[in-house]
Design a protein around this motif. Structure first.
Motif, PDB file in Angstrom:
ATOM      1  N   UNK A 118       0.833  -1.205   0.000  1.00  0.00           N
ATOM      2  CA  UNK A 118       0.000   0.000   0.000  1.00  0.00           C
ATOM      3  C   UNK A 118       0.871   1.258   0.000  1.00  0.00           C
ATOM      4  N   UNK A 119       1.936   1.245   0.794  1.00  0.00           N
ATOM      5  CA  UNK A 119       2.837   2.395   0.845  1.00  0.00           C
ATOM      6  C   UNK A 119       3.507   2.630  -0.504  1.00  0.00           C
ATOM      7  N   UNK A 120       3.903   1.553  -1.176  1.00  0.00           N
ATOM      8  CA  UNK A 120       4.540   1.677  -2.489  1.00  0.00           C
ATOM      9  C   UNK A 120       3.593   2.299  -3.501  1.00  0.00           C
ATOM     10  N   UNK A 121       2.341   1.856  -3.519  1.00  0.00           N
ATOM     11  CA  UNK A 121       1.359   2.418  -4.448  1.00  0.00           C
ATOM     12  C   UNK A 121       1.082   3.883  -4.105  1.00  0.00           C
ATOM     13  N   UNK A 122       1.014   4.188  -2.809  1.00  0.00           N
ATOM     14  CA  UNK A 122       0.768   5.565  -2.373  1.00  0.00           C
ATOM     15  C   UNK A 122       1.880   6.495  -2.851  1.00  0.00           C
ATOM     16  N   UNK A 123       3.119   6.071  -2.708  1.00  0.00           N
ATOM     17  CA  UNK A 123       4.257   6.882  -3.161  1.00  0.00           C
ATOM     18  C   UNK A 123       4.199   7.074  -4.677  1.00  0.00           C
ATOM     19  N   UNK A 124       3.795   6.040  -5.397  1.00  0.00           N
ATOM     20  CA  UNK A 124       3.679   6.147  -6.857  1.00  0.00           C
ATOM     21  C   UNK A 124       2.618   7.164  -7.244  1.00  0.00           C
ATOM     22  N   UNK A 125       1.493   7.155  -6.537  1.00  0.00           N
ATOM     23  CA  UNK A 125       0.422   8.128  -6.810  1.00  0.00           C
ATOM     24  C   UNK A 125       0.930   9.547  -6.582  1.00  0.00           C
ATOM     25  N   UNK A 126       1.669   9.750  -5.488  1.00  0.00           N
ATOM     26  CA  UNK A 126       2.208  11.078  -5.192  1.00  0.00           C
ATOM     27  C   UNK A 126       3.187  11.532  -6.270  1.00  0.00           C
ATOM     28  N   UNK A 127       3.933  10.587  -6.814  1.00  0.00           N
ATOM     29  CA  UNK A 127       4.950  10.935  -7.799  1.00  0.00           C
ATOM     30  C   UNK A 127       4.353  11.368  -9.130  1.00  0.00           C
ATOM     31  N   UNK A 128       3.168  10.898  -9.458  1.00  0.00           N
ATOM     32  CA  UNK A 128       2.599  11.187 -10.782  1.00  0.00           C
ATOM     33  C   UNK A 128       1.380  12.098 -10.712  1.00  0.00           C
ATOM     34  N   UNK A 129       1.026  12.583  -9.526  1.00  0.00           N
ATOM     35  CA  UNK A 129      -0.139  13.461  -9.418  1.00  0.00           C
ATOM     36  C   UNK A 129       0.170  14.619  -8.497  1.00  0.00           C
ATOM     37  N   UNK A 130      -0.697  15.620  -8.541  1.00  0.00           N
ATOM     38  CA  UNK A 130      -0.546  16.786  -7.662  1.00  0.00           C
ATOM     39  C   UNK A 130      -1.411  16.673  -6.418  1.00  0.00           C
ATOM     40  N   UNK A 131      -2.089  15.557  -6.273  1.00  0.00           N
ATOM     41  CA  UNK A 131      -2.971  15.364  -5.129  1.00  0.00           C
ATOM     42  C   UNK A 131      -2.151  15.188  -3.850  1.00  0.00           C
ATOM     43  N   UNK A 132      -2.590  15.832  -2.772  1.00  0.00           N
ATOM     44  CA  UNK A 132      -1.866  15.745  -1.513  1.00  0.00           C
ATOM     45  C   UNK A 132      -1.872  14.337  -0.946  1.00  0.00           C
ATOM     46  N   UNK A 133      -0.771  13.983  -0.266  1.00  0.00           N
ATOM     47  CA  UNK A 133      -0.669  12.646   0.302  1.00  0.00           C
ATOM     48  C   UNK A 133      -1.712  12.381   1.361  1.00  0.00           C
ATOM     49  N   UNK A 134      -1.990  13.406   2.214  1.00  0.00           N
ATOM     50  CA  UNK A 134      -2.992  13.241   3.249  1.00  0.00           C
ATOM     51  C   UNK A 134      -4.375  13.045   2.677  1.00  0.00           C
ATOM     52  N   UNK A 135      -4.692  13.763   1.611  1.00  0.00           N
ATOM     53  CA  UNK A 135      -5.996  13.625   0.972  1.00  0.00           C
ATOM     54  C   UNK A 135      -6.167  12.240   0.367  1.00  0.00           C
ATOM     55  N   UNK A 136      -5.104  11.707  -0.213  1.00  0.00           N
ATOM     56  CA  UNK A 136      -5.162  10.364  -0.800  1.00  0.00           C
ATOM     57  C   UNK A 136      -5.415   9.310   0.271  1.00  0.00           C
ATOM     58  N   UNK A 137      -4.714   9.422   1.393  1.00  0.00           N
ATOM     59  CA  UNK A 137      -4.893   8.465   2.483  1.00  0.00           C
ATOM     60  C   UNK A 137      -6.293   8.569   3.068  1.00  0.00           C
ATOM     61  N   UNK A 138      -6.784   9.805   3.222  1.00  0.00           N
ATOM     62  CA  UNK A 138      -8.120  10.009   3.778  1.00  0.00           C
ATOM     63  C   UNK A 138      -9.183   9.365   2.898  1.00  0.00           C
ATOM     64  N   UNK A 139      -9.034   9.522   1.586  1.00  0.00           N
ATOM     65  CA  UNK A 139      -9.983   8.913   0.666  1.00  0.00           C
ATOM     66  C   UNK A 139      -9.917   7.396   0.735  1.00  0.00           C
ATOM     67  N   UNK A 140      -8.704   6.853   0.803  1.00  0.00           N
ATOM     68  CA  UNK A 140      -8.536   5.401   0.905  1.00  0.00           C
ATOM     69  C   UNK A 140      -9.157   4.868   2.186  1.00  0.00           C
TER      70      UNK A 140
END
Length: 339
Positions: free
Chosen positions: A17-39
């Motif tokens: 999950x952490x690996x996918x999260x880091x990949x999302x951060x690398x290719x998008x402008x979406x905040x890391x906290x917002x991504x985790x909150x949505x998940x």
């Protein structure tokens, strides 16, 4: 000394999950906290279904509940209808849980009363649930309770209220498996049903309670999910294969006898974030399935390696060499519950 990642099989799902999260951060402008909150908003529904599936799989080889997807869909319709008719959200949720229990009774009767293999019994029960769902969906006009929907969307400090509640439920399951007679007996049945029977474990009762628990949890997930999204005939479609995958990726042995409730959270977050990643890059359905399949197989390989070499397997093998007369549920199970 056994490496920590092998002694703690739940780690693999969180690492993925952490690996996918880091990949999302690398290719998008979406905040890391917002991504985790949505998940964390989406994962609890899968965790609830996964906890029930985990209990069933822990019961040993051949045990699987393939009715969960149909139960989720049917419970969603029943829950919304009851809540709209009575004006009580609590009664609606209880109706969803009751729906799951009713469908599970069909499975239990077929498995224990008619000696039907679990996969066939739960498949038949799921078909009954699907038929009822289609009947209810025809002309269905009730709408989910708006108050419950707002509660499910509530995120104080970015942490969904539902995620906290399901985390508490997960903790209760851990206590159930570690500290109760039912939990120890379930682990004993999963490790060796014949030995558990000779030790005096009421195997039929344990199996019945396990499938009923799975049905109830699937019904609860359906009631909540229908309020969060909306009831539909395909509401629970993804929860069949996903519920099995999150259990195995989370560290629970597919052969039974070892349960890892906490691991379901890591693998559920992995699946939710993975869905977000493939949608973010705009891949075709075929490419998405290829990526998801490859990653799931890779994580399963890592998790399976930990499960095969972990201490639970070795201790279980040593205990089998003892005379049957000296065996009790406590000596059968050993330490086979992680997290």
């Amino acid at each position: 000394m056994i490496p920590r990642t092998l002694a703690r099989p739940w780690i693999w799902g969180f690492l993925a999950a952490a690996l996918v999260w880091v990949t999302i951060l690398a290719i998008s402008s979406q905040g890391g906290g917002q991504t985790v909150s949505l998940a964390l908003s989406l994962a609890p529904y899968l965790v609830v279904v996964g906890l029930g599936q985990m209990l069933v799989i822990t019961a040993g080889p051949g045990n699987i509940d393939v009715s969960v997807a149909s139960v989720v869909s049917l419970a969603g319709f029943v829950s919304v209808q009851v809540a709209a008719t009575t004006g009580s959200v609590a009664l609606g949720i209880l109706a969803g849980i009751g729906t799951g229990l009713a469908i599970a009774v069909i499975s239990v009767v077929a498995i224990l009363g008619l000696s039907v293999p679990p996969i066939i019994a739960t498949l038949a029960a799921g078909l009954v649930a699907s038929s009822l769902t289609l009947s209810l969906a025809d002309g269905f006009t009730a709408v989910p309770d708006e108050g419950l929907r707002r509660l499910l969307n509530l995120r104080p400090a970015g942490v969904p209220v539902l995620a906290v509640a399901v985390a508490a439920l997960t903790a209760l399951v851990v206590v159930l498996l570690r500290r109760t007679t039912y939990g120890r007996s379930l682990l004993a049945v999963g490790q060796s049903r014949p030995v558990a029977e000779r030790a005096g474990v009421p195997v039929a009762r344990i199996i019945a309670v396990t499938y009923l628990a799975s049905g109830a949890l699937a019904g609860l997930a359906g009631a909540l999910l229908a309020a969060y999204i909306a009831p539909s005939p395909d509401l629970g479609t993804r929860y069949l294969l996903d519920s099995v995958a999150v259990v195995v990726i989370g560290g629970t042995l597919i052969s039974g006898g070892r349960a890892v409730p906490v691991g379901i959270w890591g693998s559920a977050l992995f699946f939710i974030l993975l869905d977000g990643l493939v949608n973010l890059v705009g891949w075709s359905t075929a490419a998405q399935n290829l990526l998801k399949g490859g990653l799931v197989l890779f994580v399963l390989f890592l998790a399976g390696g930990g499960g095969l070499r972990g201490p639970a397997t070795g201790s279980r093998t040593r205990r089998r060499s003892r005379p049957a007369a000296a065996t009790t549920p406590a000596t059968i199970t050993g330490d086979t519950t992680h997290g």
